[in-house]
Design an enzyme around this catalytic site. Structure first.
Site, PDB file in Angstrom:
ATOM      1  CB  THR A 144      -0.942   0.019   1.222  1.00 15.73           C
ATOM      2  OG1 THR A 144      -1.908   1.069   1.059  1.00 15.73           O
ATOM      3  CG2 THR A 144      -0.181   0.246   2.514  1.00 15.73           C
ATOM      4  CB  CYS A 145       1.841   3.822  -1.479  1.00 16.33           C
ATOM      5  SG  CYS A 145       2.750   5.380  -1.526  1.00 16.33           S
ATOM      6  N   GLY A 146       0.140   5.400   1.193  1.00 11.49           N
ATOM      7  CA  GLY A 146      -0.825   6.433   1.530  1.00 11.49           C
ATOM      8  C   GLY A 146      -0.804   7.617   0.583  1.00 11.49           C
TER       9      GLY A 146
END
EC number: 5.1.1.7
Length: 344
Positions: free
Chosen positions: A92-94
């Protein structure tokens, strides 16, 4: 056989953390995970490619209409597959998710008010058992079926500004625990520099360190500490049961301090201007250590590329312990790059 790909891309950044967004259909004929990883690595190269911290492949899948509901417009499922700048997969990657929110606002695929769940894009060729057997343990971990893995919450255009504030819910923490370090040959330097690091597993794993020593760290010091912590902590405490983790380095503040200085050494990208999931992990760790109250409305994290905020969930479920990441996002430019396979 060599083939030339003419790839259209859009470049966005969230607090300096920059990404190339590419429609998966333009590279759908690439049916090898190593080639996709090589493509991401070439595109992210800041000297010979476009330059970015990561590549985001996206796809929109139409939901089937319900019978007798022809008046209801088709809605779409948004799917992502994220690569780090070294070609490795990211769980994931905010900041990439916040940039996605801006993209969807521009394209009127999201109104910025309703919650929009984000699914993981898994190419069909990766679903075959023969191909999956060749994936690394890290890749198996990342490609697990955890859909949806994030949810866009809010997008607000700023008056007289090219920036848009986008908020995303990053999922419930899967595991939070202190990991005491024994000052042995492997972890002696880490134990001498910081207090007990906190392990936080969101969709991707993090270790959060808090130390006054970080106040005097140079960029080189942060890189060296991040590399050391990634390898030694994984070997000492996790035995490779999780992918290589992001390393968050916090400078201690007074209790209930509104803003914290944070630097993150990311798995697959190194030292970056801003790490959204790292900020969320830092807030979870601060709550775990009772350095901030769980009911605190917002905590701000000052990172090299800018400021982001992590707030309490606004959802109603009693079991929902998500934290909301908020901050600026901006579209930088669009372009087309011609690149020949194999991507080396």
């Amino acid at each position: 056989m060599r083939k030339v790909y003419h790839i259209e891309f859009e470049k966005y950044h969230g607090a300096g953390n920059d990404f190339l967004f590419i429609n998966y259909n333009s590279v759908k004929s690439v049916r090898n995970i190593e080639n996709l990883k090589n493509l991401a690595r070439v595109l992210c190269n800041r000297r010979n490619g476009v330059g970015a911290d990561g590549v985001v492949l996206f796809d929109f899948e139409k939901k089937p209409r319900r019978p007798r509901s022809k008046k209801i417009p088709d809605s779409e499922i948004t799917k992502l597959l994220i690569f780090n700048s070294d070609g490795s997969l990211a769980a994931t990657c905010g900041n990439a998710l916040r940039c996605l929110g801006l993209k969807l606002l521009f394209e009127k695929k999201w109104n910025g008010k309703s919650q929009l769940q984000i699914m993981r894009l898994v190419p069909k060729f990766l679903k075959h058992n023969k191909v999956r057997s060749q994936l690394t343990q890290d890749e198996h971990f990342i490609l697990q079926d955890r859909e949806p893995f994030a949810c866009l919450v809010q997008g607000v255009f700023k008056v007289k500004s090219s920036f848009v504030d986008v908020s995303v819910a990053m999922g419930n923490p899967v595991d939070v625990k202190a990991t005491p370090l024994q000052a042995d040959a492997n972890t002696g330097t880490l134990a001498a520099t910081t207090n007990v690091p906190v392990f936080v597993s969101l969709a991707n794993p993090h270790w959060v360190f808090i130390s006054s020593a970080f106040q005097n760290f140079s960029k080189k010091d942060f890189v060296e500490f991040g590399k050391l912590a990634q390898t030694q902590l994984r070997n000492s405490t996790q035995q490779e049961s999780v992918p290589m983790a992001n390393i968050g380095m916090l400078v201690p503040q007074q209790q209930n301090k509104e803003s914290w200085d944070l630097v993150v050494y990311e798995r697959g990208a190194g030292l970056t201007a801003c790490c959204g999931s790292g900020a969320v992990a830092a807030r979870v760790a601060l709550e775990f250590l009772n350095l901030i109250p769980q009911e605190k409305e917002k905590t701000y994290f000052k990172m090299p590329g800018g400021m982001v905020a992590v707030s309490r969930t606004t959802f109603t479920s009693a079991t929902d312990k998500q934290r909301i990441l908020s901050g600026p996002a901006q579209k930088t430019f669009t372009g087309i790059i011609s690149i020949t396979s194999p991507f080396l």
